[in-house]
Write a protein that holds these residues in place. Structure first.
Motif, mmCIF file in Angstrom:
data_model
loop_
_atom_site.group_PDB
_atom_site.id
_atom_site.type_symbol
_atom_site.label_atom_id
_atom_site.label_comp_id
_atom_site.label_asym_id
_atom_site.label_seq_id
_atom_site.Cartn_x
_atom_site.Cartn_y
_atom_site.Cartn_z
ATOM 1 N N GLN A 277 13.550 -23.893 -1.346
ATOM 2 C CA GLN A 277 13.154 -24.950 -0.623
ATOM 3 C C GLN A 277 14.019 -25.870 -1.150
ATOM 4 N N ARG A 293 21.265 -24.051 3.947
ATOM 5 C CA ARG A 293 20.426 -22.665 3.974
ATOM 6 C C ARG A 293 21.029 -21.555 3.860
ATOM 7 N N GLY A 335 10.922 -25.991 8.343
ATOM 8 C CA GLY A 335 9.607 -25.081 8.224
ATOM 9 C C GLY A 335 8.994 -24.324 9.161
ATOM 10 N N ASP A 341 15.399 -19.745 11.728
ATOM 11 C CA ASP A 341 14.408 -19.450 10.646
ATOM 12 C C ASP A 341 13.908 -18.071 10.214
ATOM 13 N N ARG A 348 14.030 -22.929 3.285
ATOM 14 C CA ARG A 348 14.036 -24.034 4.133
ATOM 15 C C ARG A 348 14.320 -25.403 3.574
#
Length: 681
Positions: A277, A293, A335, A341, A348
């Motif tokens: 994270q 990311r 998130g 994702d 995230r």
């Protein structure tokens, strides 16, 4: 006529021997359709159906004896296999092996180039390739081609297994399907006759390669290019695991028959689940410079995989439970699941939280019951209905001692010696009584090793809007005169990603080890808001947080493992900060500087250990090497090494079997990665 479904590792020669046929050509000649489809035996693919002709009837040799054609034509087909000679290079009885392991030794150590040289301190993960072929002469130098194969993936991104009919099935019932890597990774090795074979005592001639080794990065492979085979991640598809790969040895016999053998990579494989994270600079702000990311995802799939492959472990990035449960605190952030994702599972960005209140004592006594404690809460609530206006909340909540008048219920007074947890619960009652929809959670921290108790109050709103706790106050004069005997000091926590504290605690007299047992307020606030598991320790997940800069900027990372939280004290219960690590942006960046930091900090958690003094080890003390070299800090050696704290430690064994084994999961619980992740920019 029998039917055989071709599997990876099959050869016509082996099938001929198995079915008592004189040679492999008999099978090939019985398959005209397969000849038209594949052209040569080398091109037969798993799932192809091969006709096996019947054995010809026995014939009379004129002297009344019945001869089997296989016996009449002489020796069985040639064969190739992987062997372990147990550091006895010339033994005629090397042990066949079907599993190869990644080496954990420095590549230039314990890997002799001479064929028959013993090793003083052998690497049991070295292996050889062995060929038997009676058509060869003692002076021949046959060649074997080794190729790394990657698993084929099914529609859900899991390794494909097929049954005898070539249909997809479960790992327990099927055979894994492989294909070439992109680009191909091959190594051609030349073999020599084993000196103790082809003699009167051992007439069967064997040919064997020099010692060989599997490595996971290009620097190691280049250091001994003739004796190492690169078993690395697949840059074009980061879903491919190193420990799901295989090595195929192919040999063309003296009769022109291709024979092969396949060995799996990895033994007793396990996974450890983790997330990464990335803290933004502010709400909706930028991540650390040079960190995306995609880059972080690549770092885990590349470097953490490479280093832990030595231990037969692999990181498994997992979906965030908060996403699937629709946690409103993540609404509008990375998130919430998007197409990206779904591809970048387990990574995230998060906003720095400011919604925690902490109360703690610097001694055994509780509240003094003479001070007023208060804090200010601000929040912009969304309109109650469409077209409405934003409701701005700006309110101070206060608790008064019993001997002072106040416009509050007497049951919510501070009493003498009450614990921080009791006081936090009273603040939670005040907030709930306002009926503004705020939700709260009170967390009692572990007893500090030589201080007192503390507790945290977390406040959030179901709408997901940011809640800010600020201006925490106490009018107790003791707070100003003697900080070491403070009773019920109160603080609001604003996490600052550019000044993140991991080793300085709430307690007065901050210094060495004041953070242990409970973590700093920055660490606790991040964990209370963003730990990936719903119940403490339930799912066994290691959480990694990327900060912008540490308060003490001479460190690359920090870990809260069981041992670090337990040093000189008895750990009571499982605390929310356990099994978390914190790393500098440079440790996960695109340039692979400090490439081993994430693995090093993870080792503190997985291995419940401190450091060893050997510089070549991932768990080295005094700072890891910041660039990738052959002698760099990237080994998990399976031997006891001197530690900087306590007795000698075996880092390999520790990460495999210590108490943190609760974090390890069965390999065949294959995760689903339906989408191939995008490449870093």
């Amino acid at each position: 006529m029998k039917k055989h479904v071709w599997r990876e590792g099959d050869s016509l020669g082996a099938l001929a021997e198995q079915h008592h046929l004189p040679n492999w050509q008999r099978i090939w000649e019985s398959n005209p359709e397969l000849q038209a489809k594949r052209g040569t035996p080398e091109n037969i693919k798993p799932g192809d159906e091969v006709n096996i002709p019947d054995v010809a009837p026995k014939t009379d040799n004129g002297q009344g004896e019945q001869l089997n054609p296989f016996e009449a034509l002489g020796s069985p087909a040639a064969g190739v296999r992987f062997v372990d000679d147990r550091n006895n290079p010339t033994t005629p009885n090397a042990t066949p092996i079907d599993t190869l392991e990644i080496s954990y030794r420095v590549t230039t150590h314990a890997l002799p180039a001479p064929y028959w040289q013993k090793v003083l301190v052998p690497d049991r993960r070295n292996f050889r390739v062995e060929v038997v072929d009676t058509g060869l002469k003692a002076s021949d130098r046959p060649e074997v081609v080794l190729e790394v194969l990657k698993p084929k993936l099914d529609a859900k991104g899991r390794p494909l297994f097929v049954d005898e009919k070539g249909l997809p099935t479960s790992p327990a019932k099927g055979t894994p399907q492989y294909e070439s890597t992109t680009p191909k990774r091959t190594l051609t090795v030349r073999l020599q006759r084993v000196p103790t074979t082809g003699t009167t005592a051992n007439p069967r001639m064997l040919f064997r390669s020099a010692y060989l080794r599997l490595v996971t990065d290009e620097r190691d492979q280049a250091a001994r290019s003739r004796q190492t085979l690169l078993t690395d991640h697949e840059p074009g598809d980061l879903r491919i695991e190193i420990l799901d790969q295989a090595v195929k040895a192919t040999y063309k016999s003296s009769k022109g028959e291709p024979v092969s053998r396949v060995a799996r990579v990895g033994r007793d494989r396990k996974r450890f689940r983790m997330t990464v994270q990335i803290l933004r600079a502010s709400k909706g702000g930028a991540p650390p410079a040079g960190v995306t990311r995609q880059i972080v995802y690549r770092h885990v799939r590349c470097w953490v995989r490479r280093l832990y492959a030595q231990t037969n472990l692999a990181p498994e990035l997992v979906r965030f439970p908060a996403v699937s449960s629709g946690d409103p605190r993540l609404k509008g952030t990375a998130g919430w699941m998007t197409a990206e994702d779904e591809a970048l599972i387990g990574v995230r960005e998060i906003d720095p939280p400011r919604n925690m209140l902490s109360i703690y004592n610097n001694g055994p006594a509780g509240a003094s019951a003479r001070a007023v404690l208060s804090f200010r809460l601000t929040c912009d609530l969304p309109p109650a209905q469409a077209g409405g206006s934003v409701q701005k909340i700006d309110k101070r909540y206060s608790l008064y001692p019993a001997n002072r008048p106040a416009p509050v219920d007497a049951t919510l007074r501070i009493t003498e010696n009450e614990s921080p947890e009791e006081t936090c619960k009273k603040f939670a009652r005040l907030i709930e009584d306002d009926k503004l929809g705020f939700q709260t959670k009170v967390i009692r921290n572990n007893l500090h090793k030589d201080r007192g108790r503390s507790a945290d109050l977390l406040i959030w709103h179901p709408s997901g809007v940011p809640v800010v706790v600020q201006e925490a106050r106490s009018n107790d004069p003791a707070h100003l005169t003697n900080a070491l005997t403070d009773r019920h000091r109160i603080r609001a926590t604003w996490v600052n990603p550019a000044n993140f504290r991991v080793t300085d605690s709430d307690f007065a007299g901050d210094g060495a080890n004041r953070w242990e047992n409970i973590g700093t307020r920055d660490v606790r606030c991040v964990c209370h808001n963003y730990r990936s598991w719903q119940a403490e320790g339930a799912d066994g997940i290691l959480d990694c947080f990327v900060v912008h800069r540490f308060y003490k900027n001479n460190i690359w990372g920090f870990a809260y493992g069981r041992e670090s939280m337990n040093k000189n004290a008895l750990l009571r219960g499982v605390h929310p900060v356990l099994a978390t690590i914190y790393v500098d942006p440079g440790a996960v960046g695109m340039n692979d500087r400090a490439y081993g930091t994430t693995s090093h900090e993870s080792g503190h958690v997985l291995g419940d250990m401190w450091h060893v003094v050997a510089k070549t080890q991932v768990m080295t003390s005094g700072g890891m090497t910041e660039t990738n070299t052959v002698a760099g800090s990237k080994r998990f050696c399976d031997q006891k090494l001197s530690a900087d704290v306590g007795p000698a430690v075996n880092v390999y064994q520790n990460v495999r079997k210590c108490e943190a084994a609760l974090l390890l999961h069965d390999w065949k619980d294959y995760p689903e990665y339906p989408q191939q992740p995008p490449s870093p920019p």
